[in-house]
Design a protein around this motif. Sequence first.
Motif, PDB file in Angstrom:
ATOM      1  N   LYS A 234      76.301  86.674  38.074  1.00 22.52           N
ATOM      2  CA  LYS A 234      77.073  86.041  37.012  1.00 22.52           C
ATOM      3  C   LYS A 234      76.496  86.414  35.655  1.00 22.52           C
ATOM      4  O   LYS A 234      75.312  86.770  35.540  1.00 22.52           O
ATOM      5  N   VAL A 235      77.337  86.298  34.620  1.00 17.86           N
ATOM      6  CA  VAL A 235      76.907  86.385  33.229  1.00 17.86           C
ATOM      7  C   VAL A 235      77.310  85.078  32.567  1.00 17.86           C
ATOM      8  O   VAL A 235      78.485  84.695  32.614  1.00 17.86           O
ATOM      9  N   SER A 278      72.682  84.969  22.812  1.00 23.80           N
ATOM     10  CA  SER A 278      72.125  85.662  23.966  1.00 23.80           C
ATOM     11  C   SER A 278      72.524  84.929  25.238  1.00 23.80           C
ATOM     12  O   SER A 278      72.519  83.687  25.268  1.00 23.80           O
ATOM     13  N   TYR A 279      72.816  85.685  26.269  1.00 23.17           N
ATOM     14  CA  TYR A 279      73.317  85.120  27.515  1.00 23.17           C
ATOM     15  C   TYR A 279      72.639  85.836  28.692  1.00 23.17           C
ATOM     16  O   TYR A 279      72.614  87.058  28.746  1.00 23.17           O
ATOM     17  N   ILE A 302      69.396  90.139  30.047  1.00 22.74           N
ATOM     18  CA  ILE A 302      69.907  89.388  28.891  1.00 22.74           C
ATOM     19  C   ILE A 302      70.975  90.202  28.180  1.00 22.74           C
ATOM     20  O   ILE A 302      70.755  91.366  27.817  1.00 22.74           O
ATOM     21  N   LEU A 303      72.143  89.596  28.023  1.00 20.45           N
ATOM     22  CA  LEU A 303      73.230  90.150  27.214  1.00 20.45           C
ATOM     23  C   LEU A 303      73.026  89.648  25.792  1.00 20.45           C
ATOM     24  O   LEU A 303      73.070  88.437  25.542  1.00 20.45           O
ATOM     25  N   GLN A 314      71.414  81.520  27.208  1.00 19.96           N
ATOM     26  CA  GLN A 314      72.055  80.539  28.077  1.00 19.96           C
ATOM     27  C   GLN A 314      72.048  81.059  29.509  1.00 19.96           C
ATOM     28  O   GLN A 314      72.265  82.241  29.754  1.00 19.96           O
ATOM     29  N   MET A 315      71.818  80.143  30.461  1.00 20.94           N
ATOM     30  CA  MET A 315      71.692  80.515  31.863  1.00 20.94           C
ATOM     31  C   MET A 315      72.969  80.174  32.617  1.00 20.94           C
ATOM     32  O   MET A 315      73.501  79.064  32.478  1.00 20.94           O
ATOM     33  N   PRO A 316      73.498  81.071  33.440  1.00 12.26           N
ATOM     34  CA  PRO A 316      74.686  80.737  34.235  1.00 12.26           C
ATOM     35  C   PRO A 316      74.306  79.830  35.407  1.00 12.26           C
ATOM     36  O   PRO A 316      73.166  79.829  35.879  1.00 12.26           O
TER      37      PRO A 316
END
Length: 565
Positions: A234-235, A278-279, A302-303, A314-316
Amino acid sequence: MARALFFLALAFALFASCLTTARVVTIPFNVNNVKVQKLCQQRVITAVNGASPGPLLRVNEGDSLVIPVANGSPYNVTIHWHGVFQQLSAWADGPAYVTQCPIQPGQTYTYRFNITGQEGTLWWHAHLSTLRATVYGGLIIYPRLGLSYPFPTPANDFPIILGEWWNANVLDVESQALASGGGPNISNAFLINGQPGDLYPCSANSTYKLNVIRGETYLLRIINAALNNELFFKVANHTLTVVAVDASYTNAYQTDVLLVAPGQTTDVLLTANQPIGSYYMAARPYASASGVSFDNTTTTGILIYNGARSSNPQMPVLPAYNDTATAYTFTSNLTGLTTARFWKPVPQTVDENMFVTIGLGLVSCGANATCAGPLGQKLAASMSNFSFELPTKLSMLEALFNNVSGIYSPNFPDQPAVSFDYTNQANSFSSSLVYTAKSTTVKQLSFNSTLEIVFQDTSLVGVENHPMHIHGFNFHVLAQGFGNYNPSTDTSNYNLVNPQLRNTIAVPVGGWSAIRFQANNPGVWIVHCHLDVHLAWGLESAFVVSNGGTPSSTLPPPPADLPKC
Protein backbone atom coordinates in the motif's frame (compact mmCIF):
# COMPACT_ATOMS: atom_id res chain seq x y z
CA MET A 1 0.54 -0.08 -61.74
CA ALA A 2 1.89 3.11 -60.18
CA ARG A 3 -0.64 2.75 -57.34
CA ALA A 4 0.47 -0.84 -56.71
CA LEU A 5 4.14 0.18 -56.68
CA PHE A 6 3.33 2.98 -54.24
CA PHE A 7 1.71 0.61 -51.75
CA LEU A 8 4.52 -1.89 -52.21
CA ALA A 9 7.08 0.81 -51.44
CA LEU A 10 5.04 1.95 -48.44
CA ALA A 11 4.83 -1.60 -47.07
CA PHE A 12 8.57 -2.03 -47.51
CA ALA A 13 9.21 1.26 -45.73
CA LEU A 14 7.03 0.22 -42.81
CA PHE A 15 8.78 -3.15 -42.62
CA ALA A 16 12.17 -1.47 -42.70
CA SER A 17 11.04 0.95 -40.00
CA CYS A 18 10.08 -1.96 -37.74
CA LEU A 19 13.49 -3.51 -38.29
CA THR A 20 15.34 -0.30 -37.46
CA THR A 21 13.47 0.14 -34.17
CA ALA A 22 14.71 -3.22 -32.88
CA ARG A 23 18.09 -3.25 -31.14
CA VAL A 24 20.61 -5.75 -29.90
CA VAL A 25 21.07 -4.97 -26.21
CA THR A 26 24.24 -6.39 -24.66
CA ILE A 27 24.68 -6.20 -20.88
CA PRO A 28 27.43 -8.27 -19.23
CA PHE A 29 26.55 -9.95 -15.91
CA ASN A 30 29.45 -10.51 -13.53
CA VAL A 31 28.40 -12.76 -10.64
CA ASN A 32 30.56 -12.35 -7.56
CA ASN A 33 30.45 -12.38 -3.79
CA VAL A 34 30.37 -8.91 -2.25
CA LYS A 35 30.23 -7.48 1.28
CA VAL A 36 27.17 -5.47 2.29
CA GLN A 37 26.06 -3.75 5.49
CA LYS A 38 22.45 -4.35 6.49
CA LEU A 39 20.49 -4.59 9.76
CA CYS A 40 23.57 -3.74 11.86
CA GLN A 41 25.59 -6.56 10.30
CA GLN A 42 28.14 -7.00 7.55
CA ARG A 43 27.27 -9.96 5.35
CA VAL A 44 28.73 -11.57 2.24
CA ILE A 45 26.17 -12.07 -0.52
CA THR A 46 26.24 -13.21 -4.13
CA ALA A 47 25.27 -10.42 -6.52
CA VAL A 48 25.41 -9.36 -10.16
CA ASN A 49 27.69 -6.45 -11.06
CA GLY A 50 28.30 -5.74 -7.38
CA ALA A 51 24.75 -4.89 -6.35
CA SER A 52 21.47 -6.44 -5.22
CA PRO A 53 19.12 -5.84 -6.92
CA GLY A 54 21.32 -6.21 -9.96
CA PRO A 55 21.12 -4.41 -13.33
CA LEU A 56 17.73 -2.99 -14.30
CA LEU A 57 17.24 -3.99 -17.94
CA ARG A 58 15.23 -1.47 -19.99
CA VAL A 59 14.40 -2.67 -23.51
CA ASN A 60 11.76 -2.25 -26.18
CA GLU A 61 9.50 -4.94 -27.55
CA GLY A 62 11.30 -6.46 -30.53
CA ASP A 63 14.79 -6.06 -29.07
CA SER A 64 17.27 -8.92 -28.81
CA LEU A 65 19.18 -9.43 -25.56
CA VAL A 66 22.71 -10.73 -25.28
CA ILE A 67 23.72 -11.34 -21.66
CA PRO A 68 27.22 -12.78 -21.14
CA VAL A 69 27.32 -14.23 -17.62
CA ALA A 70 30.72 -14.69 -15.97
CA ASN A 71 30.50 -16.66 -12.74
CA GLY A 72 33.10 -15.37 -10.31
CA SER A 73 31.21 -16.65 -7.27
CA PRO A 74 32.01 -19.90 -5.43
CA TYR A 75 28.60 -21.33 -6.34
CA ASN A 76 27.00 -22.84 -9.40
CA VAL A 77 24.55 -20.36 -10.94
CA THR A 78 21.99 -19.94 -13.72
CA ILE A 79 19.82 -16.97 -14.68
CA HIS A 80 16.10 -17.25 -15.51
CA TRP A 81 14.32 -14.50 -17.44
CA HIS A 82 11.01 -14.77 -15.61
CA GLY A 83 8.01 -14.47 -17.92
CA VAL A 84 9.95 -14.18 -21.18
CA PHE A 85 8.39 -16.56 -23.71
CA GLN A 86 11.75 -17.75 -25.08
CA GLN A 87 10.10 -18.69 -28.36
CA LEU A 88 12.55 -21.12 -30.00
CA SER A 89 15.20 -20.08 -27.44
CA ALA A 90 14.48 -22.54 -24.64
CA TRP A 91 18.24 -22.94 -24.17
CA ALA A 92 18.19 -19.46 -22.63
CA ASP A 93 15.35 -20.03 -20.15
CA GLY A 94 17.72 -20.72 -17.28
CA PRO A 95 16.39 -23.25 -14.73
CA ALA A 96 19.25 -25.46 -13.62
CA TYR A 97 19.17 -29.05 -14.89
CA VAL A 98 16.01 -28.31 -16.87
CA THR A 99 17.19 -26.26 -19.85
CA GLN A 100 20.89 -26.15 -18.99
CA CYS A 101 23.51 -27.39 -16.60
CA PRO A 102 24.75 -24.75 -14.15
CA ILE A 103 27.42 -22.20 -14.93
CA GLN A 104 30.16 -23.46 -12.63
CA PRO A 105 32.57 -21.14 -10.77
CA GLY A 106 35.02 -19.61 -13.20
CA GLN A 107 32.87 -20.43 -16.24
CA THR A 108 30.80 -18.27 -18.60
CA TYR A 109 27.63 -18.64 -20.63
CA THR A 110 25.91 -16.12 -22.89
CA TYR A 111 22.12 -15.94 -22.86
CA ARG A 112 20.69 -14.87 -26.24
CA PHE A 113 16.97 -14.31 -26.79
CA ASN A 114 14.42 -12.00 -28.36
CA ILE A 115 11.69 -10.02 -26.62
CA THR A 116 8.69 -10.29 -28.93
CA GLY A 117 4.98 -10.04 -28.31
CA GLN A 118 5.40 -8.75 -24.76
CA GLU A 119 5.26 -5.33 -23.09
CA GLY A 120 5.39 -4.42 -19.43
CA THR A 121 7.26 -5.52 -16.35
CA LEU A 122 9.13 -8.80 -15.98
CA TRP A 123 12.28 -9.67 -14.08
CA TRP A 124 15.27 -11.98 -13.92
CA HIS A 125 16.69 -14.10 -11.12
CA ALA A 126 19.00 -16.98 -10.29
CA HIS A 127 17.32 -20.35 -10.72
CA LEU A 128 19.42 -22.64 -8.57
CA SER A 129 19.01 -23.21 -4.84
CA THR A 130 18.19 -20.00 -2.90
CA LEU A 131 20.63 -17.75 -4.76
CA ARG A 132 17.75 -15.67 -6.10
CA ALA A 133 17.43 -14.09 -2.62
CA THR A 134 20.17 -11.71 -3.76
CA VAL A 135 20.66 -12.48 -7.48
CA TYR A 136 17.74 -10.71 -9.15
CA GLY A 137 16.70 -7.56 -11.00
CA GLY A 138 14.01 -5.94 -13.13
CA LEU A 139 13.31 -6.36 -16.85
CA ILE A 140 11.18 -3.53 -18.24
CA ILE A 141 9.83 -3.92 -21.77
CA TYR A 142 8.63 -0.66 -23.31
CA PRO A 143 6.47 -0.49 -26.45
CA ARG A 144 8.32 -0.18 -29.74
CA LEU A 145 9.38 3.35 -30.60
CA GLY A 146 6.41 5.33 -31.85
CA LEU A 147 3.85 3.20 -30.02
CA SER A 148 2.11 4.20 -26.81
CA TYR A 149 0.62 2.57 -23.73
CA PRO A 150 -3.11 1.74 -23.70
CA PHE A 151 -3.44 4.29 -20.88
CA PRO A 152 -2.37 7.94 -20.46
CA THR A 153 1.40 8.29 -20.64
CA PRO A 154 2.79 8.70 -17.11
CA ALA A 155 5.25 11.41 -16.12
CA ASN A 156 7.76 8.70 -15.27
CA ASP A 157 7.97 5.04 -14.33
CA PHE A 158 9.76 3.46 -11.38
CA PRO A 159 10.50 -0.16 -10.44
CA ILE A 160 9.49 -1.17 -6.92
CA ILE A 161 11.25 -4.49 -6.32
CA LEU A 162 10.21 -6.26 -3.14
CA GLY A 163 12.87 -8.55 -1.70
CA GLU A 164 13.62 -10.67 1.35
CA TRP A 165 16.70 -10.65 3.60
CA TRP A 166 18.36 -13.13 5.94
CA ASN A 167 21.10 -12.38 8.46
CA ALA A 168 22.68 -15.60 7.24
CA ASN A 169 24.00 -17.34 4.15
CA VAL A 170 20.78 -18.20 2.31
CA LEU A 171 22.28 -21.36 0.81
CA ASP A 172 23.08 -22.59 4.32
CA VAL A 173 19.51 -21.82 5.38
CA GLU A 174 18.17 -24.11 2.67
CA SER A 175 20.74 -26.88 3.07
CA GLN A 176 20.21 -27.03 6.84
CA ALA A 177 16.44 -27.30 6.37
CA LEU A 178 16.75 -30.04 3.76
CA ALA A 179 19.17 -31.96 5.96
CA SER A 180 16.93 -31.74 9.04
CA GLY A 181 13.67 -32.39 7.22
CA GLY A 182 12.02 -29.39 8.84
CA GLY A 183 11.19 -25.89 7.68
CA PRO A 184 13.88 -23.26 7.00
CA ASN A 185 14.66 -20.37 9.32
CA ILE A 186 12.47 -17.39 8.51
CA SER A 187 13.88 -14.19 7.05
CA ASN A 188 14.85 -11.14 9.09
CA ALA A 189 13.50 -8.39 6.87
CA PHE A 190 11.82 -7.44 3.63
CA LEU A 191 13.27 -4.94 1.19
CA ILE A 192 12.14 -2.26 -1.26
CA ASN A 193 14.72 -1.84 -4.02
CA GLY A 194 17.33 -3.42 -1.77
CA GLN A 195 16.57 -1.19 1.24
CA PRO A 196 14.78 -2.48 4.38
CA GLY A 197 13.30 0.84 5.47
CA ASP A 198 13.50 2.81 8.68
CA LEU A 199 11.34 0.50 10.81
CA TYR A 200 14.25 -1.93 11.03
CA PRO A 201 17.34 -1.49 13.26
CA CYS A 202 20.30 0.45 11.85
CA SER A 203 18.21 1.34 8.78
CA ALA A 204 17.34 5.03 9.16
CA ASN A 205 19.52 5.74 6.14
CA SER A 206 18.53 2.56 4.31
CA THR A 207 15.11 3.60 3.08
CA TYR A 208 14.05 3.86 -0.55
CA LYS A 209 12.74 7.35 -1.38
CA LEU A 210 10.66 8.29 -4.40
CA ASN A 211 10.29 11.99 -5.24
CA VAL A 212 7.11 13.09 -7.02
CA ILE A 213 5.47 16.32 -8.16
CA ARG A 214 1.94 17.05 -7.03
CA GLY A 215 -0.57 16.62 -9.87
CA GLU A 216 1.57 14.22 -11.89
CA THR A 217 0.79 10.55 -12.53
CA TYR A 218 3.47 7.88 -12.24
CA LEU A 219 3.73 4.24 -13.26
CA LEU A 220 4.97 1.99 -10.45
CA ARG A 221 6.28 -1.38 -11.61
CA ILE A 222 5.98 -3.67 -8.60
CA ILE A 223 7.91 -6.95 -8.58
CA ASN A 224 7.78 -9.51 -5.80
CA ALA A 225 11.27 -11.02 -5.69
CA ALA A 226 10.85 -12.35 -2.14
CA LEU A 227 11.74 -16.01 -1.67
CA ASN A 228 8.92 -17.33 0.46
CA ASN A 229 6.29 -14.65 1.08
CA GLU A 230 3.35 -13.14 -0.72
CA LEU A 231 3.14 -9.46 0.13
CA PHE A 232 0.43 -6.88 0.63
CA PHE A 233 1.49 -3.43 -0.67
CA LYS A 234 0.00 0.00 0.00
CA VAL A 235 0.88 3.69 -0.32
CA ALA A 236 -0.61 5.81 2.43
CA ASN A 237 -3.66 7.86 1.32
CA HIS A 238 -3.20 7.02 -2.37
CA THR A 239 -5.31 5.04 -4.81
CA LEU A 240 -3.53 2.64 -7.14
CA THR A 241 -4.89 1.83 -10.61
CA VAL A 242 -3.77 -1.58 -11.87
CA VAL A 243 -3.04 -1.49 -15.62
CA ALA A 244 -0.98 -4.65 -16.12
CA VAL A 245 0.09 -7.88 -14.43
CA ASP A 246 2.94 -10.16 -15.50
CA ALA A 247 3.56 -7.98 -18.60
CA SER A 248 -0.05 -8.30 -19.80
CA TYR A 249 -2.36 -5.31 -19.89
CA THR A 250 -5.51 -5.34 -17.76
CA ASN A 251 -8.67 -3.32 -17.61
CA ALA A 252 -8.08 -0.46 -15.17
CA TYR A 253 -8.80 -1.64 -11.63
CA GLN A 254 -8.71 0.83 -8.75
CA THR A 255 -7.67 -0.30 -5.30
CA ASP A 256 -5.81 0.92 -2.26
CA VAL A 257 -4.03 -2.40 -1.64
CA LEU A 258 -2.21 -4.94 -3.81
CA LEU A 259 -1.35 -8.56 -3.22
CA VAL A 260 1.75 -9.61 -5.13
CA ALA A 261 2.95 -13.21 -4.93
CA PRO A 262 6.59 -14.22 -5.48
CA GLY A 263 7.22 -14.19 -9.21
CA GLN A 264 4.36 -11.84 -10.00
CA THR A 265 4.55 -8.25 -11.26
CA THR A 266 1.87 -5.57 -11.03
CA ASP A 267 1.93 -2.23 -12.86
CA VAL A 268 -0.08 0.55 -11.25
CA LEU A 269 -0.72 4.21 -11.94
CA LEU A 270 -0.38 6.51 -8.94
CA THR A 271 -1.52 10.12 -9.13
CA ALA A 272 0.17 12.43 -6.65
CA ASN A 273 -3.06 14.18 -5.67
CA GLN A 274 -2.67 14.43 -1.90
CA PRO A 275 -1.53 17.43 0.18
CA ILE A 276 2.18 18.11 -0.18
CA GLY A 277 3.97 15.90 2.32
CA SER A 278 5.56 12.49 2.80
CA TYR A 279 3.79 9.15 2.64
CA TYR A 280 5.04 5.68 3.42
CA MET A 281 4.76 2.88 0.91
CA ALA A 282 4.78 -0.38 2.83
CA ALA A 283 4.71 -4.13 2.29
CA ARG A 284 4.24 -7.02 4.66
CA PRO A 285 3.29 -10.69 4.32
CA TYR A 286 0.03 -12.37 3.54
CA ALA A 287 0.49 -15.56 5.57
CA SER A 288 -2.16 -18.04 4.49
CA ALA A 289 -0.79 -21.14 6.23
CA SER A 290 -2.19 -21.42 9.74
CA GLY A 291 0.23 -22.14 12.56
CA VAL A 292 3.38 -21.69 10.45
CA SER A 293 5.98 -19.18 11.61
CA PHE A 294 6.77 -16.33 9.23
CA ASP A 295 8.60 -13.02 9.11
CA ASN A 296 5.94 -10.59 10.39
CA THR A 297 7.96 -7.42 9.80
CA THR A 298 7.15 -4.52 7.47
CA THR A 299 9.37 -2.91 4.85
CA THR A 300 8.86 0.74 3.94
CA GLY A 301 9.83 3.32 1.38
CA ILE A 302 8.82 6.99 1.35
CA LEU A 303 6.88 8.86 -1.32
CA ILE A 304 8.05 12.48 -1.01
CA TYR A 305 6.21 15.35 -2.69
CA ASN A 306 8.31 18.15 -4.12
CA GLY A 307 8.29 20.91 -1.51
CA ALA A 308 7.45 18.64 1.43
CA ARG A 309 8.82 19.81 4.78
CA SER A 310 7.46 17.14 7.10
CA SER A 311 9.88 14.45 8.25
CA ASN A 312 7.06 12.26 9.63
CA PRO A 313 5.54 10.26 6.75
CA GLN A 314 2.00 9.01 7.08
CA MET A 315 1.73 5.24 7.46
CA PRO A 316 -0.85 3.14 5.56
CA VAL A 317 -3.05 0.66 7.39
CA LEU A 318 -2.10 -2.71 5.95
CA PRO A 319 -4.40 -5.76 5.94
CA ALA A 320 -4.04 -8.38 8.64
CA TYR A 321 -1.49 -11.07 7.87
CA ASN A 322 -4.23 -13.66 7.35
CA ASP A 323 -6.69 -11.44 5.46
CA THR A 324 -7.67 -13.96 2.80
CA ALA A 325 -10.79 -11.99 1.89
CA THR A 326 -8.73 -8.96 0.82
CA ALA A 327 -6.22 -11.19 -0.98
CA TYR A 328 -8.93 -12.99 -2.94
CA THR A 329 -10.86 -9.81 -3.74
CA PHE A 330 -7.78 -8.38 -5.40
CA THR A 331 -6.62 -11.44 -7.31
CA SER A 332 -10.07 -12.46 -8.56
CA ASN A 333 -11.22 -9.06 -9.82
CA LEU A 334 -8.55 -8.44 -12.45
CA THR A 335 -9.52 -8.83 -16.12
CA GLY A 336 -7.58 -8.71 -19.37
CA LEU A 337 -7.64 -5.75 -21.76
CA THR A 338 -8.86 -7.34 -24.97
CA THR A 339 -8.07 -4.26 -27.10
CA ALA A 340 -4.39 -4.22 -26.11
CA ARG A 341 -1.53 -5.23 -28.35
CA PHE A 342 -0.65 -8.90 -27.95
CA TRP A 343 -3.94 -9.84 -26.30
CA LYS A 344 -4.69 -13.49 -27.04
CA PRO A 345 -8.32 -14.69 -27.03
CA VAL A 346 -9.10 -17.71 -24.89
CA PRO A 347 -8.76 -20.97 -26.86
CA GLN A 348 -12.29 -22.34 -27.12
CA THR A 349 -11.34 -25.93 -27.86
CA VAL A 350 -9.45 -27.93 -25.24
CA ASP A 351 -7.29 -30.89 -26.30
CA GLU A 352 -6.20 -32.05 -22.86
CA ASN A 353 -7.59 -31.57 -19.35
CA MET A 354 -5.53 -31.97 -16.21
CA PHE A 355 -6.61 -31.92 -12.57
CA VAL A 356 -3.47 -31.45 -10.45
CA THR A 357 -3.35 -31.51 -6.68
CA ILE A 358 -0.70 -29.31 -5.07
CA GLY A 359 0.50 -29.11 -1.51
CA LEU A 360 2.80 -30.39 1.19
CA GLY A 361 3.38 -33.95 2.31
CA LEU A 362 6.04 -36.13 3.90
CA VAL A 363 8.80 -38.48 2.86
CA SER A 364 10.33 -41.05 5.14
CA CYS A 365 13.25 -40.02 7.31
CA GLY A 366 14.72 -43.49 6.96
CA ALA A 367 14.87 -46.53 9.16
CA ASN A 368 15.58 -45.86 12.84
CA ALA A 369 15.92 -42.12 12.18
CA THR A 370 13.98 -39.08 13.35
CA CYS A 371 13.72 -35.87 11.35
CA ALA A 372 12.52 -32.38 12.20
CA GLY A 373 9.36 -32.53 10.11
CA PRO A 374 5.89 -33.52 11.32
CA LEU A 375 5.58 -37.07 12.69
CA GLY A 376 9.38 -37.20 12.83
CA GLN A 377 9.59 -37.40 9.03
CA LYS A 378 10.89 -35.04 6.30
CA LEU A 379 8.72 -32.34 4.80
CA ALA A 380 8.10 -32.64 1.07
CA ALA A 381 5.83 -31.09 -1.54
CA SER A 382 4.24 -32.52 -4.64
CA MET A 383 1.99 -32.20 -7.65
CA SER A 384 -0.56 -35.05 -7.79
CA ASN A 385 1.65 -36.80 -5.22
CA PHE A 386 4.70 -36.71 -7.51
CA SER A 387 7.50 -34.93 -5.62
CA PHE A 388 9.94 -33.65 -8.23
CA GLU A 389 13.64 -34.38 -8.15
CA LEU A 390 15.96 -32.63 -10.60
CA PRO A 391 18.43 -34.69 -12.64
CA THR A 392 22.14 -33.95 -12.20
CA LYS A 393 23.93 -35.73 -15.05
CA LEU A 394 22.29 -33.94 -18.00
CA SER A 395 19.71 -31.23 -18.45
CA MET A 396 16.22 -32.35 -19.42
CA LEU A 397 16.24 -30.21 -22.56
CA GLU A 398 19.48 -31.81 -23.74
CA ALA A 399 17.96 -35.22 -23.06
CA LEU A 400 14.93 -34.28 -25.18
CA PHE A 401 16.98 -32.81 -28.02
CA ASN A 402 19.45 -35.72 -28.16
CA ASN A 403 16.84 -38.41 -27.41
CA VAL A 404 18.63 -39.58 -24.26
CA SER A 405 16.53 -41.87 -22.07
CA GLY A 406 16.64 -42.26 -18.32
CA ILE A 407 16.79 -38.55 -17.44
CA TYR A 408 13.05 -38.09 -16.90
CA SER A 409 9.88 -40.15 -17.03
CA PRO A 410 7.09 -38.92 -19.38
CA ASN A 411 4.10 -40.32 -17.50
CA PHE A 412 2.77 -37.54 -15.29
CA PRO A 413 -0.95 -38.32 -14.92
CA ASP A 414 -3.89 -36.17 -15.96
CA GLN A 415 -5.61 -37.00 -12.66
CA PRO A 416 -4.16 -37.92 -9.26
CA ALA A 417 -4.15 -41.65 -8.55
CA VAL A 418 -6.27 -41.23 -5.43
CA SER A 419 -9.37 -39.03 -5.14
CA PHE A 420 -10.26 -37.70 -1.68
CA ASP A 421 -11.79 -34.71 0.08
CA TYR A 422 -8.86 -32.48 -0.84
CA THR A 423 -9.40 -29.51 1.47
CA ASN A 424 -10.97 -31.27 4.44
CA GLN A 425 -8.72 -30.58 7.44
CA ALA A 426 -9.76 -33.95 8.90
CA ASN A 427 -7.48 -35.54 6.29
CA SER A 428 -4.40 -33.75 7.60
CA PHE A 429 -1.53 -36.20 8.24
CA SER A 430 -3.62 -39.17 7.13
CA SER A 431 -1.07 -41.99 6.93
CA SER A 432 -2.67 -43.30 3.73
CA LEU A 433 -2.45 -39.92 1.94
CA VAL A 434 0.32 -37.73 3.35
CA TYR A 435 3.35 -39.66 2.10
CA THR A 436 4.82 -38.95 -1.32
CA ALA A 437 7.78 -40.25 -3.33
CA LYS A 438 10.56 -38.56 -5.30
CA SER A 439 10.75 -38.85 -9.09
CA THR A 440 11.48 -36.84 -12.25
CA THR A 441 8.11 -37.15 -13.94
CA VAL A 442 6.84 -34.85 -16.69
CA LYS A 443 3.82 -34.32 -18.93
CA GLN A 444 4.25 -34.55 -22.70
CA LEU A 445 2.27 -32.18 -24.93
CA SER A 446 1.82 -32.07 -28.69
CA PHE A 447 2.78 -28.83 -30.40
CA ASN A 448 -0.11 -26.32 -30.55
CA SER A 449 -2.34 -28.44 -28.31
CA THR A 450 -4.52 -26.56 -25.82
CA LEU A 451 -4.22 -27.59 -22.19
CA GLU A 452 -6.61 -26.76 -19.35
CA ILE A 453 -5.32 -27.28 -15.81
CA VAL A 454 -7.13 -27.08 -12.51
CA PHE A 455 -4.68 -26.60 -9.65
CA GLN A 456 -6.26 -27.92 -6.43
CA ASP A 457 -4.80 -27.08 -3.01
CA THR A 458 -4.76 -29.87 -0.43
CA SER A 459 -4.81 -30.04 3.37
CA LEU A 460 -2.57 -33.06 3.93
CA VAL A 461 -0.14 -30.96 5.96
CA GLY A 462 -2.12 -27.72 5.85
CA VAL A 463 -3.88 -25.57 3.28
CA GLU A 464 -1.89 -22.70 1.83
CA ASN A 465 -1.88 -20.24 -1.05
CA HIS A 466 0.52 -21.47 -3.75
CA PRO A 467 1.85 -19.12 -6.50
CA MET A 468 2.15 -21.48 -9.47
CA HIS A 469 4.46 -20.37 -12.29
CA ILE A 470 4.75 -21.86 -15.78
CA HIS A 471 7.87 -21.20 -17.84
CA GLY A 472 7.60 -20.40 -21.55
CA PHE A 473 3.91 -19.41 -21.65
CA ASN A 474 1.25 -17.02 -20.48
CA PHE A 475 -2.05 -18.57 -19.51
CA HIS A 476 -5.64 -17.38 -19.13
CA VAL A 477 -6.99 -17.52 -15.57
CA LEU A 478 -10.52 -18.79 -16.19
CA ALA A 479 -11.79 -18.96 -12.61
CA GLN A 480 -10.78 -19.38 -8.97
CA GLY A 481 -12.59 -20.53 -5.87
CA PHE A 482 -12.43 -22.07 -2.41
CA GLY A 483 -12.97 -25.67 -1.39
CA ASN A 484 -12.87 -28.57 -3.83
CA TYR A 485 -13.22 -27.86 -7.53
CA ASN A 486 -16.53 -29.13 -8.91
CA PRO A 487 -16.54 -29.52 -12.71
CA SER A 488 -20.32 -29.81 -12.74
CA THR A 489 -20.83 -26.30 -11.39
CA ASP A 490 -17.57 -24.35 -11.45
CA THR A 491 -17.14 -24.36 -15.23
CA SER A 492 -20.24 -22.17 -15.46
CA ASN A 493 -18.22 -19.41 -13.77
CA TYR A 494 -15.40 -19.50 -16.33
CA ASN A 495 -14.50 -16.14 -17.83
CA LEU A 496 -13.91 -16.95 -21.48
CA VAL A 497 -14.18 -13.34 -22.66
CA ASN A 498 -11.57 -11.22 -20.89
CA PRO A 499 -9.73 -13.24 -18.22
CA GLN A 500 -6.42 -12.02 -16.88
CA LEU A 501 -3.31 -13.30 -18.66
CA ARG A 502 -0.51 -14.32 -16.29
CA ASN A 503 2.61 -16.44 -15.95
CA THR A 504 2.14 -16.92 -12.18
CA ILE A 505 -1.19 -17.54 -10.44
CA ALA A 506 -1.70 -17.52 -6.68
CA VAL A 507 -3.94 -20.55 -6.11
CA PRO A 508 -6.27 -19.62 -3.22
CA VAL A 509 -5.65 -21.16 0.19
CA GLY A 510 -7.84 -24.25 0.49
CA GLY A 511 -9.08 -23.65 -3.04
CA TRP A 512 -8.38 -23.98 -6.75
CA SER A 513 -7.55 -22.12 -9.94
CA ALA A 514 -8.44 -23.09 -13.52
CA ILE A 515 -6.11 -21.97 -16.31
CA ARG A 516 -5.80 -22.59 -20.05
CA PHE A 517 -2.99 -22.11 -22.58
CA GLN A 518 -1.77 -23.24 -25.98
CA ALA A 519 1.47 -25.24 -26.07
CA ASN A 520 2.98 -23.42 -29.05
CA ASN A 521 6.60 -23.34 -27.89
CA PRO A 522 8.74 -26.49 -28.26
CA GLY A 523 11.03 -27.37 -25.38
CA VAL A 524 11.00 -28.38 -21.72
CA TRP A 525 9.12 -25.92 -19.52
CA ILE A 526 8.89 -26.35 -15.78
CA VAL A 527 5.80 -25.58 -13.75
CA HIS A 528 6.39 -24.96 -10.06
CA CYS A 529 5.37 -23.19 -6.90
CA HIS A 530 7.28 -19.90 -6.60
CA LEU A 531 7.64 -20.21 -2.85
CA ASP A 532 11.24 -21.40 -2.98
CA VAL A 533 10.88 -23.57 0.10
CA HIS A 534 8.15 -25.55 -1.70
CA LEU A 535 10.24 -25.74 -4.88
CA ALA A 536 13.12 -27.28 -2.92
CA TRP A 537 10.70 -29.80 -1.40
CA GLY A 538 9.47 -30.89 -4.84
CA LEU A 539 6.38 -28.87 -5.81
CA GLU A 540 7.38 -28.92 -9.45
CA SER A 541 6.99 -30.78 -12.73
CA ALA A 542 7.53 -29.96 -16.41
CA PHE A 543 5.81 -29.86 -19.77
CA VAL A 544 7.73 -31.40 -22.65
CA VAL A 545 6.36 -29.77 -25.82
CA SER A 546 7.15 -31.45 -29.13
CA ASN A 547 8.36 -29.72 -32.27
CA GLY A 548 5.73 -28.58 -34.73
CA GLY A 549 7.23 -30.01 -37.92
CA THR A 550 8.29 -26.73 -39.58
CA PRO A 551 11.47 -24.66 -39.21
CA SER A 552 9.49 -21.96 -37.37
CA SER A 553 8.19 -24.52 -34.86
CA THR A 554 11.33 -26.58 -34.30
CA LEU A 555 13.79 -26.01 -31.46
CA PRO A 556 17.24 -25.18 -32.90
CA PRO A 557 20.39 -26.91 -31.65
CA PRO A 558 21.98 -25.77 -28.38
CA PRO A 559 24.54 -22.96 -28.43
CA ALA A 560 28.18 -23.97 -28.50
CA ASP A 561 28.87 -22.54 -25.04
CA LEU A 562 26.01 -24.32 -23.25
CA PRO A 563 27.43 -25.40 -19.87
CA LYS A 564 28.16 -29.06 -19.19
CA CYS A 565 27.22 -30.92 -16.02
